[in-house]
Design an enzyme around this catalytic site. Structure first.
Site, mmCIF file in Angstrom:
data_model
loop_
_atom_site.group_PDB
_atom_site.id
_atom_site.type_symbol
_atom_site.label_atom_id
_atom_site.label_comp_id
_atom_site.label_asym_id
_atom_site.label_seq_id
_atom_site.Cartn_x
_atom_site.Cartn_y
_atom_site.Cartn_z
ATOM 1 N N GLU A 714 31.376 84.086 44.438
ATOM 2 C CA GLU A 714 32.461 85.065 44.395
ATOM 3 C C GLU A 714 32.099 86.533 44.000
ATOM 4 O OE1 GLU A 714 35.987 85.623 40.933
ATOM 5 O OE2 GLU A 714 35.048 83.546 40.973
ATOM 6 N N LYS A 848 33.711 64.805 32.023
ATOM 7 C CA LYS A 848 34.180 65.376 33.328
ATOM 8 C C LYS A 848 35.412 65.096 33.361
ATOM 9 C CE LYS A 848 29.510 64.131 35.516
ATOM 10 N NZ LYS A 848 29.019 63.522 34.455
ATOM 11 N N ASP A 924 25.023 70.174 35.080
ATOM 12 C CA ASP A 924 25.590 69.185 35.817
ATOM 13 C C ASP A 924 26.883 70.181 36.218
ATOM 14 O OD1 ASP A 924 27.283 67.375 36.885
ATOM 15 O OD2 ASP A 924 27.150 65.773 35.491
ATOM 16 N N HIS A 1020 38.089 94.143 43.515
ATOM 17 C CA HIS A 1020 37.849 92.843 44.431
ATOM 18 C C HIS A 1020 38.082 93.403 45.929
ATOM 19 C CE1 HIS A 1020 37.462 89.085 42.279
ATOM 20 N NE2 HIS A 1020 38.089 89.646 41.487
#
Length: 1054
Positions: A714, A848, A924, A1020
């Site tokens: 990004e 998670k 992770d 951006h």
């Protein structure tokens, strides 16, 4: 003392190179130094203890008739003949020279026992006895050292010099000698000596204390003392035995404390401190070996070491020349100069070898810790061994050693000192004992001899009366003493044997050779790492050659299409560096045999069944996979080469999945360490996915500066966080607080009835249940420690939430093993036989998945990070306003998130920073879900902006999982938190959680500032959009342009 001139550091280079040589061969240098020092030690001991001789006689055996001769000298001798009226006292010399026909010995024996029931033995030739005293008259001077009485009591003569346990008596004798010398000395001299010895002991105590602060154990401090002691003995040997300059024991006793205080151990402490700190700073980067660390340490401190020692040496030499008329002072100055000279020699040799050995032990210990942690975290043993050979960490601290180990170490040293004291000082110790056990005053003849002299001694005769000899019953500790002495005596006699002595010498040589071999084997990782670095550099250079020079033909005529450009596979080679793998060699064999056909499938199956898969070509192995004869997941085990397995898998899948892209290099796979991946990170591997990695920082966190890596695709994310770091640093940096540390696992169990479920819940919530489960859980790991169990009921389902510390590992696998064993113990040992385990994970963890329990109770590391941004920095750097930022945070992060019903999402984009840092550091990525729980708060304080992020469930680890991969491990090295912490397990993982929280803090600050100023879309568009390619000028005239404009207006209106 600071360096006196700038070039002093260059003078340290020679001894630094010597120290490197010693560090490379520590066993050789240590053995050689100790042998030379031992020779000097024995020579000095022989010089001072002249009664001790270096001959083949055992130190536990006395010379023939030694006791009899000594006792004869201590007897009172009397002579009588017919011409004399009575007895005449004579000397021992006269008694041995007079030609008397009869020589009698009167033994005066005293049997003293605190137990009145012990019977006194009956002895032959007893001429008189009274109470506990017996007089024995015999013609030879033989005294029995042990006598047995009729009731079995054994009596022992207490003048025997082999008394290991008569410490009290020895102390009394030494005290008497010391008191006599002190009373005769000047009080001021005594005060000076006491002060000097107190300072010397304080210096030695400071050595151990300072070494402990550097993280050293007991033996490195002891080795420092041994180094100085060796210098002392070598200096004594040269001064006395070679130069003939006598230094008395009294002079040495008086002057040695001053030398210790003046010289001290500060240089060795600084060398050790630099080396150990350097070792910790380098961590697991594998870019420096132990000999290089020692070289740098001596280079850093060697200049001051040479300066201080040379100044003292010149001072002592000058003093000896100036006071040459004072022999004692001159000799002591010469001795002191030689002590410092040998200190300069032994420090870069013996001491450097000891230090290198200590670093090597740290490396070996670190390897063991990493291997055990990885295996407990679920990594297969083979992969854990591979990683532990290349990445090692040490854990050692004197204070962390068990008390038993410390006592044993001290006991060994004290035993060594005592043995030397006992053996070498045996003669004067014996004299001290005799002075207490023997009555050395002249003994007069008893009345029963003088009164019956005319009847019993008619001819010439000599009577020698012994001093009073004391016998005491043998006690239990004396039997132990006898056993010890008998063992030592037998060993001493055995060693004297000409065959046994040669055998012992051969065993010593073999032991030294084996130790050298084992140490070199333990240091293989060092040379291996250096070779790998050299190979990598060479490979990098070779890969920088122009691609057009590649002349190797390709396997296929297929092309890779990218946009409108077409290029052959030969130009799509990977540019990553690293050594070539065996799969590339096999590819070349395949290329050379393009015209040859693949062997029949039956023949390939036969080779597969016989275990000869490695001999097949890649195409043949791929054929077995395509025809279903060899599973994809079994390629690594069958081929024994992880890189080749990846290449074969790509060939097979390119056909099975009709994916020709796998036959190209668009997804790279070469030059990657798949040994670390196998059994640890991924299965059915077909390559690796390169991600761009940026870095933000420096960011000051709790006073320490960090550069934080971020892997992301990004745009603007790294640049935005970088701006946040700049603003935070301008306010003095970020401050963090870690409130909790505990990973969780939540199993679910079922009971036949609700009552049983409720009873189990009550038991688990009780102190008894908590302690029982903790004991079972903690027995499964040396790192995982259960903190608490939280329970809840849903019908007959009982949910448990185990909260556990897991050291520096993230620890999910580690906890699962402990939970599984704890549930098994509940069924088998704790009376819950009817309990049914539904699942080891019942989503009560919660892992998670978004969950309020993680937001409320926390999971992993709970961290709060805060920073204060000055108002002018907000305006100049962030291009915003403090009040605008506070208002935006309330409206967006608090009210907006509440309106959306968010759980733990009261932030702008915490997940952005967490995920980017996780990917860069081998964490992770899926745990980004709960790790991104964050609430961002802002308020105005005296015109400044105070911003904080509270993140209750950051789940990170610095060992295991993706951290075993070299690129991710390198980024952990960048932060200085790779692997397990040396002394405090869990410290590295906790520090990583603080870093993650501060990265989020920087990202939150910058994004909120951009939103408040309206810069988000603009940034951006600037950073994420490529400028449009310039269009070619057209040939439209003005009429056409006006027509198009009118059409566009009509289109917009419609």
């Amino acid at each position: 003392m600071p360096p006196l001139f700038k070039g002093l550091k260059q003078m340290a280079k020679p001894i630094a190179y010597v120290s490197r040589f010693s560090a490379k061969r520590p066993i050789h240098i240590i053995l050689f130094s100790l042998i030379i020092s031992a020779f000097a030690y024995l020579s000095v001991i022989q010089y001072y203890f002249n009664g001790w001789q270096l001959d083949s006689n055992s130190v536990f055996e006395t010379a023939p008739n030694k006791d009899s001769n000594t006792l004869f000298q201590e007897c009172s001798h009397y002579y009588r003949d017919s011409s004399l009226d009575g007895w005449v006292s004579i000397t021992a010399h006269e008694a041995s020279e007079l030609p008397a026909p009869h020589h009698y010995y009167l033994l005066n024996l005293n049997f003293n026992s605190p137990n009145e029931t012990d019977s006194i033995p009956e002895l032959a030739n007893t001429v008189f006895e009274k109470d506990n005293t017996k007089y024995i008259l015999q013609e030879d001077l033989s005294v029995s050292k042990e006598i047995s009485s009729t009731d079995g009591t054994k009596w022992r003569l207490r003048s025997d010099r082999k008394s290991l346990f008569d410490v009290k008596t020895l102390a009394y004798s030494l005290y008497d000698v010391f008191s006599e010398n002190v009373t005769q000395a000047d009080p001021f001299d005594v005060l000076i000596m006491v002060t000097a010895y107190l300072m010397m002991f304080y210096t030695i105590f400071g050595l151990f204390n300072d070494m402990r602060k550097t993280g050293s154990n007991f033996w490195l401090s002891a080795s420092t003392v041994v180094n100085s002691a060796s210098s002392l003995f070598l200096a004594l040997y040269v001064t006395q035995c070679i130069l003939g300059k006598e230094v008395s024991a009294l002079t040495l006793f008086e002057g040695l404390p001053f030398i210790v205080v003046v010289v001290g151990f500060k240089h060795k402490i600084k060398i050790a401190q630099y080396a150990l700190e350097k070792f910790e700073r380098v961590g697991l980067s594998k870019r420096i070996t132990t000999d290089e660390i020692v070289f740098e340490s001596v280079s850093e401190e060697g200049g001051r070491l040479i300066q201080d020692h040379l100044l003292c040496i010149f001072a002592f030499i000058g003093c000896s020349m100036y006071a040459h008329q004072l022999k004692t002072l001159t000799n002591f100055c010469i001795l002191s100069a030689f002590i410092l000279i040998f200190e300069l020699i032994l420090t870069p040799t013996f001491y450097s070898a000891i230090l290198a050995l200590r670093l090597e032990m740290n490396v070996i210990h670190r390897s063991t810790i990493i291997k055990q942690t990885l295996e407990e975290d679920g990594v297969v043993p083979s992969t854990a061994r591979i990683i532990s050979k290349a990445e090692k960490k040490s854990v050692s601290s004197f204070l962390n050693l068990s008390v038993v180990v410390i006592i044993m170490k001290l006991s060994v040293i004290l035993l060594f000192v005592f043995i030397n004291f006992y053996n070498f000082g045996a003669n004067w110790v014996n004299d001290a004992f005799n002075s207490l056990y023997f009555d050395k005053e002249r003994v007069s003849l008893p009345d029963f001899i003088t009164s019956n002299a005319s009847e019993n001694f008619k001819e010439q005769a000599i009577v020698s009366v012994t001093p009073l000899l004391y016998y005491k019953p043998i006690k239990s500790y004396q039997r132990i003493e006898d056993m010890v002495l008998l063992l030592l005596r037998n060993v001493s006699v055995a060693i004297r044997d000409r065959f046994v002595s040669k055998l012992v010498l051969s065993a010593l040589v073999c032991s030294a050779v084996i130790n050298v071999y084992l140490l070199n084997a333990a240091r293989i990782h060092t040379s291996y790492t250096a070779d790998q670095l050299v190979k990598t550099e060479v490979t990098k250079k070779s890969f920088t050659a122009p691609v057009q020079k590649a002349s190797t033909p390709v396997l296929t005529n297929k092309t890779v299409i990218s946009g409108s450009k077409v290029k052959s596979l030969s130009s799509a080679q990977s540019s990553s560096s690293g050594p070539s793998s065996s799969s590339e060699e096999d590819d070349s064999r395949d290329i050379e045999s393009l015209d040859k056909k693949i062997r029949p499938l039956e023949e390939l199956e036969a080779l597969l069944s016989s275990g000869n898969t490695k001999q097949l070509k890649n195409k043949e192995v791929a054929a077995l996979v395509i025809h279903g004869k060899l599973p994809l997941y079994a390629l690594e085990k069958k081929l024994g080469d992880t890189t080749r397995a990846v290449a074969v898998r790509r060939k097979a899948l390119s056909i099975l999945a009709e994916a020709p892209v796998l036959a190209s290099d668009r997804l790279p796979y070469k030059n990657y360490d798949y040994d670390r991946v196998f059994g640890a990170c991924c299965e059915n591997v077909i390559g690796y996915m390169p991600l761009p990695v940026g870095v933000i920082g420096p960011l000051v966190i709790d006073g320490t500066s960090y550069h934080i890596p971020m892997a992301t695709t990004e745009g603007c994310l790294v640049a935005s966080a970088m701006r946040g770091c700049k603003a935070i640093n301008a306010g003095g940096g970020a401050t963090t607080v870690l409130t909790k540390d505990g990973m969780t696992r939540g199993p679910v169990v079922r009971f036949p009835t609700l009552k049983r479920s409720g009873a189990c819940k009550i038991w688990l919530d009780s102190e008894e249940g908590q302690n029982a489960i903790k004991k079972a859980f903690n027995s499964t790991s040396r790192f995982a420690r259960l903190q608490h169990i939280q329970t809840c009921l849903a019908g007959d389902l009982l949910f448990m939430r185990f909260r556990t510390t897991t050291g520096d590992a993230m620890g999910m696998n580690m906890i699962s093993k402990g939970v599984e064993y704890s549930l098994k113990q509940m069924v088998e040992e704790y009376g819950w036989e009817d309990m049914e385990v539904v699942s080891v994970s019942g989503n009560y963890c919660t892992d998670k998945k978004p969950a309020a329990i993680n937001w409320i109770e926390g999971r992993g590391k709970s961290v709060v990070a805060e920073a204060t941004i000055p108002g002018d920095v907000v305006r100049k750097v962030l291009k915003s306003d403090v009040s605008a930022l506070v208002e935006l945070n309330i409206a967006k992060n608090l009210v907006g998130s509440a309106m959306a019903g968010s759980v733990g999402g009261f932030n702008a984009h915490a997940a952005n920073l967490v995920t980017a840092v996780f990917l860069a550091l081998g964490q992770d990525p899926a745990q980004n879900v709960e790790s991104s729980n964050c609430i961002t708060l802002m308020k105005e304080v005296d015109g400044d902006l105070r911003i904080s992020v509270s993140m209750p469930s950051i789940e990170v680890g610095t060992i295991g999982g993706g951290t075993v991969l070299e690129p991710q491990g390198a980024m952990l090295d960048l932060l200085g938190v790779r692997g397990p912490h040396a002394t405090a397990p869990g410290t590295n993982a906790r520090q990583l959680a603080r870093i993650v929280a501060c990265a989020v803090l920087a990202g939150e600050l910058s994004l909120c500032a951009a939103l408040a100023a309206g810069h988000l879309v603009q940034s951006h568009m600037t950073h994420n959009r490529k400028p449009a390619e310039p269009t070619k000028p057209n040939n439209l005239d003005a009429t056409d342009i006006n027509r198009l404009k009118d059409g566009s207006v009509t289109c917009i209106k419609s």
